[in-house]
Design an enzyme around this catalytic site. Structure first.
Site, PDB file in Angstrom:
ATOM      1  N   ASP A  13       0.759  -1.147  -0.011  1.00  0.00           N
ATOM      2  CA  ASP A  13       0.004  -0.052  -0.095  1.00  0.00           C
ATOM      3  C   ASP A  13       0.972   1.187  -0.077  1.00  0.00           C
ATOM      4  OD1 ASP A  13      -2.347  -1.716   0.093  1.00  0.00           O
ATOM      5  OD2 ASP A  13      -2.142  -1.457   2.228  1.00  0.00           O
ATOM      6  N   LYS A  16       1.572   2.157  -5.199  1.00  0.00           N
ATOM      7  CA  LYS A  16       2.267   1.795  -6.493  1.00  0.00           C
ATOM      8  C   LYS A  16       1.334   1.987  -7.509  1.00  0.00           C
ATOM      9  CE  LYS A  16       2.207  -2.406  -4.261  1.00  0.00           C
ATOM     10  NZ  LYS A  16       2.121  -2.092  -2.830  1.00  0.00           N
ATOM     11  N   GLY A  40      -4.734  -4.185  -3.824  1.00  0.00           N
ATOM     12  CA  GLY A  40      -5.619  -3.119  -3.970  1.00  0.00           C
ATOM     13  C   GLY A  40      -4.849  -1.903  -4.657  1.00  0.00           C
ATOM     14  N   HIS A  41      -4.713  -1.587  -5.722  1.00  0.00           N
ATOM     15  CA  HIS A  41      -3.981  -0.440  -6.310  1.00  0.00           C
ATOM     16  C   HIS A  41      -4.952   0.733  -6.617  1.00  0.00           C
ATOM     17  CE1 HIS A  41      -0.415  -3.375  -7.149  1.00  0.00           C
ATOM     18  NE2 HIS A  41      -0.819  -3.383  -6.088  1.00  0.00           N
ATOM     19  N   GLN A 221       1.972  -6.083  -3.463  1.00  0.00           N
ATOM     20  CA  GLN A 221       2.506  -6.269  -1.860  1.00  0.00           C
ATOM     21  C   GLN A 221       3.858  -5.161  -1.715  1.00  0.00           C
ATOM     22  OE1 GLN A 221       1.207  -9.647  -3.411  1.00  0.00           O
ATOM     23  NE2 GLN A 221      -0.464  -8.388  -2.997  1.00  0.00           N
TER      24      GLN A 221
HETATM   25  P1  GDP Z   1      -0.908   0.431  -3.571  1.00  0.00           P
HETATM   26  O1  GDP Z   1      -1.309  -0.898  -3.136  1.00  0.00           O
HETATM   27  O2  GDP Z   1       0.783   0.360  -3.390  1.00  0.00           O
HETATM   28  O3  GDP Z   1      -1.135   0.726  -4.931  1.00  0.00           O
HETATM   29  O4  GDP Z   1      -1.502   1.450  -2.691  1.00  0.00           O
HETATM   30  P2  GDP Z   1      -2.962   1.680  -2.279  1.00  0.00           P
HETATM   31  O5  GDP Z   1      -3.802   2.145  -3.518  1.00  0.00           O
HETATM   32  O6  GDP Z   1      -3.240   0.360  -1.631  1.00  0.00           O
HETATM   33  O7  GDP Z   1      -2.839   2.729  -1.111  1.00  0.00           O
HETATM   34  C1  GDP Z   1      -2.410   3.941  -1.224  1.00  0.00           C
HETATM   35  C2  GDP Z   1      -3.167   5.055  -0.856  1.00  0.00           C
HETATM   36  O8  GDP Z   1      -2.723   6.158  -0.611  1.00  0.00           O
HETATM   37  C3  GDP Z   1      -4.496   5.208  -1.763  1.00  0.00           C
HETATM   38  O9  GDP Z   1      -5.635   5.400  -1.388  1.00  0.00           O
HETATM   39  C4  GDP Z   1      -3.930   6.285  -2.746  1.00  0.00           C
HETATM   40  O10 GDP Z   1      -4.964   7.079  -3.398  1.00  0.00           O
HETATM   41  C5  GDP Z   1      -3.454   6.904  -1.709  1.00  0.00           C
HETATM   42  N1  GDP Z   1      -2.015   7.873  -2.200  1.00  0.00           N
HETATM   43  C6  GDP Z   1      -1.360   7.569  -3.221  1.00  0.00           C
HETATM   44  N2  GDP Z   1      -0.322   8.798  -3.015  1.00  0.00           N
HETATM   45  C7  GDP Z   1      -0.504   9.655  -2.107  1.00  0.00           C
HETATM   46  C8  GDP Z   1      -0.159  10.938  -1.721  1.00  0.00           C
HETATM   47  O11 GDP Z   1       1.037  11.271  -2.027  1.00  0.00           O
HETATM   48  N3  GDP Z   1      -0.993  11.335  -0.812  1.00  0.00           N
HETATM   49  C9  GDP Z   1      -2.093  11.036  -0.114  1.00  0.00           C
HETATM   50  N4  GDP Z   1      -2.570  11.689   0.740  1.00  0.00           N
HETATM   51  N5  GDP Z   1      -2.670   9.735  -0.332  1.00  0.00           N
HETATM   52  C10 GDP Z   1      -1.834   9.035  -1.620  1.00  0.00           C
HETATM   53  P1  IMO Z   2      -1.027  -4.237  -2.295  1.00  0.00           P
HETATM   54  O1  IMO Z   2      -0.457  -4.762  -3.504  1.00  0.00           O
HETATM   55  C1  IMO Z   2      -0.972  -4.614   1.966  1.00  0.00           C
HETATM   56  C2  IMO Z   2      -1.177  -8.633   3.844  1.00  0.00           C
HETATM   57  C3  IMO Z   2      -2.265  -9.358   4.301  1.00  0.00           C
HETATM   58  C4  IMO Z   2      -1.537 -10.433   5.241  1.00  0.00           C
HETATM   59  C5  IMO Z   2      -0.496 -10.906   4.439  1.00  0.00           C
HETATM   60  C6  IMO Z   2      -0.957 -12.220   3.849  1.00  0.00           C
HETATM   61  O2  IMO Z   2      -2.345  -3.378  -2.382  1.00  0.00           O
HETATM   62  O3  IMO Z   2       0.272  -3.338  -1.466  1.00  0.00           O
HETATM   63  P2  IMO Z   2      -2.551 -12.907   1.611  1.00  0.00           P
HETATM   64  O4  IMO Z   2      -3.971 -12.598   1.472  1.00  0.00           O
HETATM   65  O5  IMO Z   2      -1.574 -12.094   0.758  1.00  0.00           O
HETATM   66  O6  IMO Z   2      -2.036 -14.238   2.076  1.00  0.00           O
HETATM   67  O7  IMO Z   2      -2.309 -11.993   3.137  1.00  0.00           O
HETATM   68  O8  IMO Z   2      -0.303  -9.798   3.647  1.00  0.00           O
HETATM   69  N1  IMO Z   2      -1.151  -8.100   2.175  1.00  0.00           N
HETATM   70  C7  IMO Z   2      -1.200  -6.576   1.836  1.00  0.00           C
HETATM   71  N2  IMO Z   2      -0.954  -5.691   2.721  1.00  0.00           N
HETATM   72  N3  IMO Z   2      -1.104  -4.559   0.752  1.00  0.00           N
HETATM   73  C8  IMO Z   2      -1.268  -5.447  -0.421  1.00  0.00           C
HETATM   74  O9  IMO Z   2      -1.228  -5.347  -1.343  1.00  0.00           O
HETATM   75  C9  IMO Z   2      -1.308  -6.952   0.542  1.00  0.00           C
HETATM   76  N4  IMO Z   2      -1.700  -8.205   0.107  1.00  0.00           N
HETATM   77  C10 IMO Z   2      -1.387  -8.580   1.102  1.00  0.00           C
HETATM   78  O10 IMO Z   2      -2.915  -8.075   5.003  1.00  0.00           O
HETATM   79  O11 IMO Z   2      -1.110  -9.547   6.322  1.00  0.00           O
HETATM   80 MG    MG Z   3      -2.862  -1.674  -2.031  1.00  0.00          MG
END
Ligand code: GDP
Ligand code: IMO
Ligand code: MG
Length: 419
Positions: A13, A16, A40-41, A221
């Site tokens: 998270d 990416k 979840g991107h 991840q």
């Molecule tokens: P990913 O899994 O690495 O793609 O990241 P996620 O989407 O799960 O989580 C990143 C969260 O931070 C999302 O809700 C984005 O919309 C948000 N986000 C990304 N870059 C920024 C930033 O620079 N500032 C803030 N406030 N939010 C951001």
């Molecule tokens: P993105 O791509 C954050 C965590 C789960 C759990 C562990 C194992 O959005 O960054 P799994 O379902 O993969 O067997 O769970 O890994 N986990 C993540 N945490 N971002 C993710 O993906 C994750 N995908 C799995 O919360 O701790």
């Molecule tokens: Mg994510």
């Protein structure tokens, strides 16, 4: 041409999805190489927000080609739901999305097994996303898996054999379940997938590289969730590190170009497992609220804490990161001081290198830097940066010994500063 890799350096998270979307115009193709719908991107642009799980984050930038690689595990039911939602919002994928025939399928019983194993672990549970990731990769490694290519012939029989094995395990665990309900959506997903190009992605990607096309590999991840180098057993079931791009796409190591390592200006983790810099106080809660730190897949509250330079250095080492990307600095805009963990202490001893195991006996050693107390969200170039922010960036670059090339100051595509 070389293939560049973008991956997370913390516990996932990091942002990416946002950065892959921003970088896609510079590439001809974006490819996912591991993970599945546990990812979840999130992408935000033109006042809209999208969350991608299995589909690469290059899908919104024109006619770029997107590939789901062999290293990914694919749930047809969730894939169908994700792709259909995108079609409804005007993004037709069938001509732009290719799926590797060697990607493994997540069966409905994998999801049940995920739940059953977690229940059996009790308090020691991993806190998985419940998407069947571990059991699907287990079957891949133990040579019991079904692949996307299998759906093209005699599939019902292969499916029935796999499910029979799973049902024996579920019965042994005394796990109650309703498979029929899950199966109808799942088989609809199998039919749905057939309209996409199912390809030998290793040939395709290598041919594209030979033809001078550029490729960005999108990690899921983060490094601290890597099956080998993460905080085992509280990890995911794939190699999230740069080496995973080689095995997950069929790319030779000497074809890898830049390795973009992405991290937040602080740190989060969702699910169980150690997290040395976690904050259980008001500061952690403020990070959570300002950063909207709630899981994009499960909605769970993400645990928050200060940046961990010990873990980041380790992640940079195992990935061979060549450029850093720092996200979400704006979340710290109101903080008087910012802390950064530069070493750990355990039983009175100072530890500088990330140890075999991290547990509750590890204490972070912090340095404190003055906060910038400035709204960063409207900044367009580094000339506008306040001195304290510049100092924080300089400090991190010096500690990590890799340049920070991109700074993100908000969730929107536009809130990105490339140096
Ligand atoms: P990913 O899994 O690495 O793609 O990241 P996620 O989407 O799960 O989580 C990143 C969260 O931070 C999302 O809700 C984005 O919309 C948000 N986000 C990304 N870059 C920024 C930033 O620079 N500032 C803030 N406030 N939010 C951001
Ligand atoms: P993105 O791509 C954050 C965590 C789960 C759990 C562990 C194992 O959005 O960054 P799994 O379902 O993969 O067997 O769970 O890994 N986990 C993540 N945490 N971002 C993710 O993906 C994750 N995908 C799995 O919360 O701790
Ligand atoms: Mg994510």
């Amino acid at each position: 041409m070389k293939i560049d890799v973008l991956l997370g350096l913390q516990w996932g998270d990091e942002g990416k999805g946002k950065v892959v979307d921003v970088l896609t115009p510079e590439y001809d193709m974006v490819a996912r190489f591991q993970g599945g719908p546990n990812a979840g991107h999130t992408l935000e642009f033109e006042d809209k927000k999208y969350v991608l799980r299995s589909i690469p984050s290059g899908i919104f930038q024109g006619e770029k080609c997107n590939v789901i690689g062999n290293g990914v595990v694919l749930d047809p039911a969730l894939f169908k739901a994700e792709a259909e939602a995108l079609s409804v919002s005007g993004h037709d994928l069938t001509k732009r999305l290719y799926i590797s025939k060697k990607a493994h399928l997540i069966l409905p019983t994998h999801r049940l097994l995920d739940a059953a194993y977690e229940a059996a672990k009790g308090d020691a549970k991993v806190g998985t996303t419940g998407k069947g990731i571990g059991p699907a990769y287990t079957d891949k490694i133990s040579r019991n898996g079904l692949r996307v290519g299998d759906i093209l012939s005699n599939f019902e029989q292969k499916y029935a054999e796999a499910v029979a094995k799973h049902e024996r395990i579920l019965k042994g665990l005394n796990f109650n379940y309703d498979l029929k309900n899950l199966e109808s959506d799942w088989f609809a997903g199998i039919e749905y997938i057939k309209q996409f190009e199912l390809i030998d992605s290793e040939h395709f990607i290598n041919q594209q590289l030979s033809a001078g096309k550029s490729v960005l590999a999108e990690g899921a991840q983060g490094t601290m969730l890597d099956i080998d180098f993460g905080s085992y057993p509280f990890v995911t079931s794939s190699n999230t590190i740069s080496a995973g791009a080689c095995t997950g796409l069929g790319i030779a190591p000497n074809k890898i170009g830049e390795i973009f390592g992405i991290f937040k200006a602080y740190c989060t983790r969702v699910g169980s497992g150690p997290f040395p810099t976690e904050l259980h106080d008001e500061t952690g809660e403020t990070m959570c609220q300002l950063g909207r730190e709630f899981g994009s897949v499960t909605g769970r509250k993400r645990r928050c804490g200060w940046i961990d330079i010990v873990a980041l250095k380790y992640a940079i080492m195992v990935n061979g990161v060549t450029q850093l990307i720092m996200m979400k600095s704006d979340v710290l805009d109101g903080f008087e001081t910012i802390k950064a963990c530069v070493a750990y202490k355990q039983n009175g001893e100072v530890i500088n290198d990330f140890p075999y195991e991290i547990d509750d006996t590890i204490e972070p050693i912090y340095v404190e830097l003055p906060g910038w107390k400035t709204d960063m969200t409207k900044m367009k170039s580094e000339d506008e940066f306040p001195l304290e922010y510049k100092n924080y960036v300089d400090f991190l670059e010096k500690e990590l010994n890799v340049p920070i090339k991109i700074l993100s100051v908000g969730p929107d595509r536009e809130q990105t500063i490339i140096r």
